[in-house]
Each structure stands twice: as structure tokens, then as C-alpha cells.
Design a protein around this motif. Structure first.
Motif, PDB file in Angstrom:
ATOM      1  N   PHE A  72     -21.607 -26.097  -6.070  1.00  0.00           N
ATOM      2  CA  PHE A  72     -20.873 -24.978  -6.712  1.00  0.00           C
ATOM      3  C   PHE A  72     -19.784 -25.514  -7.658  1.00  0.00           C
ATOM      4  CE2 PHE A  72     -22.847 -23.153  -2.546  1.00  0.00           C
ATOM      5  CZ  PHE A  72     -23.073 -22.037  -3.258  1.00  0.00           C
ATOM      6  N   GLU A 100     -19.706 -24.101 -11.536  1.00  0.00           N
ATOM      7  CA  GLU A 100     -18.449 -23.485 -11.835  1.00  0.00           C
ATOM      8  C   GLU A 100     -18.141 -24.071 -13.147  1.00  0.00           C
ATOM      9  OE1 GLU A 100     -14.182 -22.078 -10.424  1.00  0.00           O
ATOM     10  OE2 GLU A 100     -15.661 -22.553  -9.052  1.00  0.00           O
ATOM     11  N   THR A 123     -20.291 -18.006  -7.853  1.00  0.00           N
ATOM     12  CA  THR A 123     -19.875 -19.563  -7.501  1.00  0.00           C
ATOM     13  C   THR A 123     -18.685 -19.815  -6.680  1.00  0.00           C
ATOM     14  OG1 THR A 123     -20.939 -19.965  -9.653  1.00  0.00           O
ATOM     15  CG2 THR A 123     -19.557 -21.611  -8.693  1.00  0.00           C
ATOM     16  N   GLY A 129     -19.500 -19.041  -2.901  1.00  0.00           N
ATOM     17  CA  GLY A 129     -20.334 -20.102  -2.314  1.00  0.00           C
ATOM     18  C   GLY A 129     -19.337 -21.315  -2.047  1.00  0.00           C
TER      19      GLY A 129
END
Length: 311
Positions: free
Chosen positions: A109, A113, A71, A74
Motif C-alpha cells: 500500500f 500510494e 490505498t 488499505g
């Protein structure tokens, strides 16, 4: 004719903003940010590599950590091109479609997270509060399903965002507050009623980050209650020590996220430089600090990393 061209130009693109008033040091800012992005990406890739190649780390805690690392990679990649482009080439122009795509990926993202941190909190809760059933509950297939559900939940919440801002006509001076596109910044430039966007943006913030943060607090409350009931101070300290790195990651993520949300909603009188700095903290600090925190605080991971460099 010039005014008409400017209006047409502004209606087809957005203009990103770097650091207002700091144009004379853009090269140094570029070097600093380039180093931060490099450390963030290399650090998270290193964690993924070590967890994948070391069978002793194929445990729920490290699998969730690998999801968090993916994550973070990204999030870094989704903002890096526009951020570095401004400070190196002064490339401020971004097309509407590219901006809307970036809105999707940045929020995807970010909220993913938040979900990963919740799963990691659940992992620590099970390990400390219900250790006898830990291995039987957190099996690899179940961990994969939990990760998939988290990603699908986030994607379903974030998917409407680019379409909600794409439906508007932008006829104002389309200057954004950051070097990347986020929903709360883009929607303010629309020449239309943005009530639906405000309500939906607040709703997904509550459903994603708000609910995740409350569940994380609840899990840590249960962990603290369980740990305090342990008679031995040594065992109590050992149990809490396993949560330190995750708790630091939670603070690193939620403090910038809340700060940026407050500035966008209530900080109209705040300086543009403050908004810009908080925006960079929001996208740079979590991917940069998470691998550092886990490498320093987790002795098993730290020993594996040292073994890679000092065989």
C-alpha cells in the motif's frame, strides 16, 4: 531450561514495540490513535462515497483521488490491529507468518500510494500543459489500465519481500522497533547475511518511490514552465491552485517515507522514541491528512461534502 524456552519463544515470534518510556500514558495514546485511524478511514470512505454517487465528479482527477483513498484505507487497516492492540491490551507478540504478511501489505500500500500520486501528477500535467487533448487521452478505460498497471508493478516489486525474510533463522532477541512489521526492521534481526535483502530493499525503493518522485518533480517542472508562460496573473494563479492539494499530498507522503528510511539506515544512534514517532508519522499522517487536504483545498469536493451534511 528457562533460557532454552526463551530462545525457542524468541525464535518463533517477534515482539512489537509501542512507545518506549511512555507506558503510563498508553491508554491516552490508544484513544488518540483510535481517533486518528477512525478519521482516516471515515474520511477516505466519505470521499469514495461522494465521488461514486455524484456524476459531476466522474472525472480523471477525482477517479485518481478515489484510487488514492482506497490505498490509504488499505494502509490504515494493515497496521491498525497491531498498533491499537499494543496500546490497549499491551499485546506485543506477533507470529512470524503474520509479521511477514504485514510486511507485504504495508509495503504494497505504501508503494501503491507513491504510484497513485504519480498518476495524479500526470493528470495535472495533462490538464495544464495539454488541455485540448486532456479528455481524449485520459478516458475511463485508459485510467483503469493505468491504475491496474501501477498496482501490478508494485505487487511484482513487493511480492518477494516476505519470502526474502522468511528464509532466515531468527535466533536473536526478536524485538522490532515499531508496532508493525516492515522489511528494513525485520531483516536486521536475522542470524544470517542480509546483503541480498539490503540490495533488493534499496532497489525497489529506487524503482518505486525514487522514480515516482523524480517523475513527479519533472511533471511539476513542466507545469511551472507552462504556467509562467501564461500572460494573465489570474489564469496563472488559477492553474497553480488546482495543483495545491496534490502537492500537499506529495509532501505528506514523501517526507515521512524518506525520514523513516534515513532513520533505519543511518540512525542507529538515534533514540528508540524518535524511531517510534517517525514510524507512526509514516503510517498515520498520509491516510489522515489526504482526505482533509483535498476536502479543504478542492472547492468542488468541499461543496459536495457540505451538501451531504447540510442538505
Amino acid at each position: 531450561m528457562s533460557a532454552a524456552n526463551d530462545t525457542k519463544f524468541n525464535s518463533e515470534v517477534f515482539l512489537l514495540t509501542g512507545m518506549p518510556g511512555q507506558e503510563n500514558v498508553y491508554l491516552w495514546i490508544f484513544i488518540t490513535f483510535c481517533m486518528m485511524y477512525s478519521i482516516a478511514i471515515i474520511g477516505n470512505v466519505l470521499i469514495l462515497f461522494i465521488i461514486k454517487t455524484d456524476p459531476s465528479l466522474h472525472e480523471p482527477m477525482y477517479i485518481f483521488l478515489s484510487m488514492l483513498a482506497i490505498t490509504d484505507i488499505g494502509l490504515s487497516i494493515s497496521t491498525m490491529p497491531t498498533t491499537l492492540g499494543i496500546f490497549l491490551f499491551n499485546s506485543r507478540v506477533i507470529s512470524l507468518d503474520a509479521c511477514f504478511a504485514q510486511v507485504f501489505f504495508v509495503h504494497l500500500f505504501t508503494y501503491t500510494e507513491s504510484s497513485m500520486l504519480l498518476l495524479m501528477a500526470y493528470d495535472r500535467f495533462m490538464a495544464i500543459c495539454n488541455p485540448l487533448r486532456y479528455a481524449s487521452i485520459l478516458t475511463l478505460p485508459r485510467i483503469a489500465k493505468m491504475g491496474l498497471v501501477s498496482v501490478l508493478r508494485t505487487m511484482s516489486l513487493v511480492f518477494p519481500l516476505p519470502f526474502l525474510v522468511k528464509r532466515f533463522r531468527y535466533c536473536q532477541c526478536n524485538i522490532l522497533s515499531h508496532s508493525y512489521c516492515v522489511h528494513q526492521d525485520v531483516m536486521k534481526l536475522a542470524c544470517a547475511d542480509i546483503t541480498v535483502n539490503i540490495i533488493y530493499g534499496l532497489a525497489i525503493k529506487i524503482l518505486a518511490v525514487g522514480s515516482d518522485s523524480l517523475l513527479i518533480l519533472l511533471s511539476y517542472g513542466m507545469i511551472l514552465k507552462t504556467v509562467l508562460s501564461v500572460a494573465s496573473c489570474t489564469e496563472c494563479f488559477r492553474a497553480l491552485n488546482t495543483c495545491v492539494s496534490h502537492f500537499c499530498a506529495v509532501l505528506i507522503f514523501f517526507i515521512p517515507d524518506i525520514g523513516l528510511s534515513v532513520i533505519h539506515r543511518f540512525g542507529n544512534s538515534s533514540s528508540h522514541l524518535l524511531q517510534s514517532l517517525m514510524g507512526y508519522v509514516y503510517i498515520l499522517v498520509p491516510p489522515l491528512m489526504n482526505p482533509i487536504v483535498y476536502s479543504v483545498k478542492n472547492k468542488h469536493l468541499r461543496s459536495r461534502i457540505l451538501r451531504v451534511f447540510f442538505k
